[in-house]
Design a protein around this motif. Structure first.
Motif, PDB file in Angstrom:
ATOM      1  N   GLU A 145      43.633  39.400  41.736  1.00  0.00           N
ATOM      2  CA  GLU A 145      42.320  39.839  42.100  1.00  0.00           C
ATOM      3  C   GLU A 145      41.667  39.027  43.098  1.00  0.00           C
ATOM      4  O   GLU A 145      42.385  37.946  43.528  1.00  0.00           O
ATOM      5  N   ASP A 146      40.679  39.582  43.643  1.00  0.00           N
ATOM      6  CA  ASP A 146      39.988  38.745  44.824  1.00  0.00           C
ATOM      7  C   ASP A 146      39.603  37.226  44.223  1.00  0.00           C
ATOM      8  O   ASP A 146      39.166  36.997  43.063  1.00  0.00           O
ATOM      9  N   GLY A 147      39.826  36.506  44.978  1.00  0.00           N
ATOM     10  CA  GLY A 147      39.623  34.757  44.872  1.00  0.00           C
ATOM     11  C   GLY A 147      41.124  34.315  44.181  1.00  0.00           C
ATOM     12  O   GLY A 147      41.098  33.106  44.130  1.00  0.00           O
ATOM     13  N   VAL A 148      42.113  35.129  44.255  1.00  0.00           N
ATOM     14  CA  VAL A 148      43.435  34.490  43.909  1.00  0.00           C
ATOM     15  C   VAL A 148      44.629  34.692  44.998  1.00  0.00           C
ATOM     16  O   VAL A 148      44.396  35.833  45.540  1.00  0.00           O
ATOM     17  N   LEU A 149      45.199  33.750  45.216  1.00  0.00           N
ATOM     18  CA  LEU A 149      46.168  33.850  46.467  1.00  0.00           C
ATOM     19  C   LEU A 149      47.320  34.839  45.707  1.00  0.00           C
ATOM     20  O   LEU A 149      47.906  34.803  44.787  1.00  0.00           O
ATOM     21  N   GLY A 164      59.107  17.024  36.364  1.00  0.00           N
ATOM     22  CA  GLY A 164      59.306  17.740  37.632  1.00  0.00           C
ATOM     23  C   GLY A 164      57.887  18.141  38.120  1.00  0.00           C
ATOM     24  O   GLY A 164      56.894  18.174  37.297  1.00  0.00           O
ATOM     25  N   LEU A 165      57.650  18.341  39.357  1.00  0.00           N
ATOM     26  CA  LEU A 165      56.260  18.604  40.190  1.00  0.00           C
ATOM     27  C   LEU A 165      56.467  19.387  41.316  1.00  0.00           C
ATOM     28  O   LEU A 165      57.321  19.355  42.001  1.00  0.00           O
ATOM     29  N   VAL A 166      55.921  20.544  41.232  1.00  0.00           N
ATOM     30  CA  VAL A 166      56.010  21.562  42.207  1.00  0.00           C
ATOM     31  C   VAL A 166      54.622  22.139  42.658  1.00  0.00           C
ATOM     32  O   VAL A 166      53.594  21.827  41.879  1.00  0.00           O
ATOM     33  N   SER A 167      54.413  22.351  44.069  1.00  0.00           N
ATOM     34  CA  SER A 167      53.277  22.963  44.498  1.00  0.00           C
ATOM     35  C   SER A 167      53.396  23.837  45.761  1.00  0.00           C
ATOM     36  O   SER A 167      54.325  23.389  46.646  1.00  0.00           O
ATOM     37  N   ASN A 168      52.623  24.858  45.858  1.00  0.00           N
ATOM     38  CA  ASN A 168      52.314  25.479  47.047  1.00  0.00           C
ATOM     39  C   ASN A 168      50.948  25.414  47.531  1.00  0.00           C
ATOM     40  O   ASN A 168      50.101  26.306  47.344  1.00  0.00           O
ATOM     41  N   PRO A 169      50.595  24.119  47.962  1.00  0.00           N
ATOM     42  CA  PRO A 169      49.300  23.690  48.460  1.00  0.00           C
ATOM     43  C   PRO A 169      48.817  24.434  49.674  1.00  0.00           C
ATOM     44  O   PRO A 169      49.262  25.199  50.361  1.00  0.00           O
ATOM     45  N   PRO A 170      47.550  24.548  49.873  1.00  0.00           N
ATOM     46  CA  PRO A 170      46.950  24.970  51.364  1.00  0.00           C
ATOM     47  C   PRO A 170      47.696  24.085  52.297  1.00  0.00           C
ATOM     48  O   PRO A 170      47.585  23.009  52.294  1.00  0.00           O
ATOM     49  N   TYR A 171      48.466  24.747  53.284  1.00  0.00           N
ATOM     50  CA  TYR A 171      48.961  24.365  54.392  1.00  0.00           C
ATOM     51  C   TYR A 171      48.836  24.753  55.705  1.00  0.00           C
ATOM     52  O   TYR A 171      49.254  24.253  56.778  1.00  0.00           O
ATOM     53  N   VAL A 196      44.354  40.098  59.311  1.00  0.00           N
ATOM     54  CA  VAL A 196      43.298  40.364  58.632  1.00  0.00           C
ATOM     55  C   VAL A 196      43.256  40.412  56.960  1.00  0.00           C
ATOM     56  O   VAL A 196      42.458  39.775  56.334  1.00  0.00           O
ATOM     57  N   GLU A 197      44.318  41.085  56.738  1.00  0.00           N
ATOM     58  CA  GLU A 197      44.672  41.113  55.328  1.00  0.00           C
ATOM     59  C   GLU A 197      44.603  39.733  54.489  1.00  0.00           C
ATOM     60  O   GLU A 197      44.007  39.557  53.014  1.00  0.00           O
ATOM     61  N   VAL A 198      45.131  38.596  55.055  1.00  0.00           N
ATOM     62  CA  VAL A 198      44.906  37.303  54.477  1.00  0.00           C
ATOM     63  C   VAL A 198      43.772  36.620  54.938  1.00  0.00           C
ATOM     64  O   VAL A 198      43.053  36.179  54.200  1.00  0.00           O
ATOM     65  N   GLY A 199      43.460  36.574  56.377  1.00  0.00           N
ATOM     66  CA  GLY A 199      42.263  35.844  56.619  1.00  0.00           C
ATOM     67  C   GLY A 199      41.010  36.252  56.348  1.00  0.00           C
ATOM     68  O   GLY A 199      39.890  35.405  56.228  1.00  0.00           O
ATOM     69  N   LYS A 200      40.629  37.498  56.059  1.00  0.00           N
ATOM     70  CA  LYS A 200      39.431  38.146  55.618  1.00  0.00           C
ATOM     71  C   LYS A 200      39.185  38.344  54.264  1.00  0.00           C
ATOM     72  O   LYS A 200      38.262  38.358  53.689  1.00  0.00           O
ATOM     73  N   HIS A 201      40.298  38.467  53.411  1.00  0.00           N
ATOM     74  CA  HIS A 201      40.341  38.837  51.980  1.00  0.00           C
ATOM     75  C   HIS A 201      40.931  37.726  51.122  1.00  0.00           C
ATOM     76  O   HIS A 201      40.335  37.457  49.951  1.00  0.00           O
ATOM     77  N   GLU A 202      41.867  37.043  51.563  1.00  0.00           N
ATOM     78  CA  GLU A 202      42.391  35.867  50.329  1.00  0.00           C
ATOM     79  C   GLU A 202      41.599  34.643  50.747  1.00  0.00           C
ATOM     80  O   GLU A 202      41.003  34.263  51.571  1.00  0.00           O
ATOM     81  N   PRO A 203      41.731  33.877  49.376  1.00  0.00           N
ATOM     82  CA  PRO A 203      40.758  32.732  49.449  1.00  0.00           C
ATOM     83  C   PRO A 203      41.202  31.551  50.486  1.00  0.00           C
ATOM     84  O   PRO A 203      42.324  31.102  50.251  1.00  0.00           O
ATOM     85  N   TRP A 204      40.361  31.263  51.247  1.00  0.00           N
ATOM     86  CA  TRP A 204      40.625  30.159  51.938  1.00  0.00           C
ATOM     87  C   TRP A 204      40.804  28.973  51.495  1.00  0.00           C
ATOM     88  O   TRP A 204      41.229  27.979  51.967  1.00  0.00           O
ATOM     89  N   LEU A 205      40.319  28.736  50.251  1.00  0.00           N
ATOM     90  CA  LEU A 205      40.531  27.808  49.693  1.00  0.00           C
ATOM     91  C   LEU A 205      41.771  27.230  49.134  1.00  0.00           C
ATOM     92  O   LEU A 205      42.557  26.157  49.021  1.00  0.00           O
ATOM     93  N   ALA A 206      42.845  28.289  49.137  1.00  0.00           N
ATOM     94  CA  ALA A 206      44.073  28.221  48.884  1.00  0.00           C
ATOM     95  C   ALA A 206      45.008  28.246  50.244  1.00  0.00           C
ATOM     96  O   ALA A 206      46.262  28.233  50.129  1.00  0.00           O
ATOM     97  N   LEU A 207      44.441  28.353  51.373  1.00  0.00           N
ATOM     98  CA  LEU A 207      44.957  28.464  52.535  1.00  0.00           C
ATOM     99  C   LEU A 207      44.915  27.431  53.659  1.00  0.00           C
ATOM    100  O   LEU A 207      45.813  26.944  54.335  1.00  0.00           O
ATOM    101  N   ASP A 208      43.734  26.887  53.737  1.00  0.00           N
ATOM    102  CA  ASP A 208      43.355  25.976  54.616  1.00  0.00           C
ATOM    103  C   ASP A 208      43.752  24.638  54.219  1.00  0.00           C
ATOM    104  O   ASP A 208      42.990  23.965  53.384  1.00  0.00           O
ATOM    105  N   GLY A 209      44.671  24.081  55.337  1.00  0.00           N
ATOM    106  CA  GLY A 209      45.039  22.789  54.692  1.00  0.00           C
ATOM    107  C   GLY A 209      44.582  21.634  55.529  1.00  0.00           C
ATOM    108  O   GLY A 209      45.020  20.471  55.643  1.00  0.00           O
TER     109      GLY A 209
END
Length: 243
Positions: free
Chosen positions: A32-36, A138-145, A156-169
């Motif tokens: 949902e909105d707010g989740v990558l 084990g340790l795994v991560s798909n962090p903001p990068y 637009v689908e990504v930058g306008k709608h997905e959470p920047w918190l999960a994207l901006d590294g």
């Protein structure tokens, strides 16, 4: 019906948010909105773990069991995928700082009946799992990068709608990846495995060199693994076993 059309075609809201789910590997995950929205390439981390567990990856096998961590778990995709590979002998802790992500991840975990194996915790990176310092299998991560300068140029689908918190590294996209690398050797037990997703070849090289040269000799078998498209995407390795 018109509202759905407007959301998708005019506002360019991701289809996954409109229908409330994403098909990822053999899973159907609530989003949902707010989740990558989990990407197909991220699932390759699960493939790598499965290969190690089954002893088909160059002899650097992993035993089932122990505690694993998925930092920045989002929808819980990686935590669920890895838990299904490891089975009931292991415990997986998924961590996210977002209230929405924690709620969605817990829902997805319960949907697949994995609540006895996967523990979803709210918090920042290693903070909620410091009780496992030096004990993680084990340790795994798909962090903001994504570099901050590239955020405005995203689809637009990504930058306008997905959470920047999960994207901006951060400035170079390495803020969180670098932090993960500085703590990896202290959080893993000897022989423990790690896998981090990156933005591509340049970030992979920077992280690989750091892990090989700045970890005090505690990290071994550092590899750069490419995604489906042949792009260097993941950095993997182990904490060196004690002699």
């Amino acid at each position: 019906m018109y509202q759905l059309w407007e959301d998708r075609m005019v506002k360019r809201r991701p289809f996954q948010y409109i229908v409330g789910c994403e098909h990822w590997r053999d899973l159907v995950l609530c989003v949902e909105d707010g989740v990558l929205i989990p990407r197909p390439e991220t699932g390759e981390i699960v493939d790598v773990v499965e290969g190690l567990v089954n002893g088909i990856d160059g002899g650097n096998g992993l035993e089932k069991g122990g505690v694993w961590a998925d930092l920045g778990t989002g929808s819980g995709a990686l935590a669920i995928g890895i838990a299904r590979v490891l089975g009931g002998e292991s415990k997986v802790v998924g961590v996210d700082v977002s209230d929405v992500a924690v709620s969605v991840a817990k829902y997805n975990v319960e949907r697949y009946g994995l609540q006895d194996i996967i523990d979803i915790r709210k918090g920042s990176w290693f903070d909620p799992i410091m009780e496992f310092e030096g004990q993680l299998a084990g340790l795994v991560s798909n962090p903001p990068y994504i570099p901050s300068k590239d955020m405005d140029g995203l689809q637009v689908e990504v930058g306008k709608h997905e959470p920047w918190l999960a994207l901006d590294g951060g400035i170079e996209g390495l803020d969180y990846l670098s932090y993960l690398c500085t703590k990896t050797s202290t959080m893993l037990k000897p022989g423990g495995f790690f896998a981090f997703e990156t933005n591509g070849e340049e970030q992979c090289k920077i992280l690989g060199e750091y892990l090989e040269n700045e970890s005090g000799g505690n990290i071994s078998n550092v590899k750069i693994v490419s995604d489906f498209a042949g792009v260097p995407r993941f950095v993997t390795g182990h904490r060196r076993k004690t002699r």
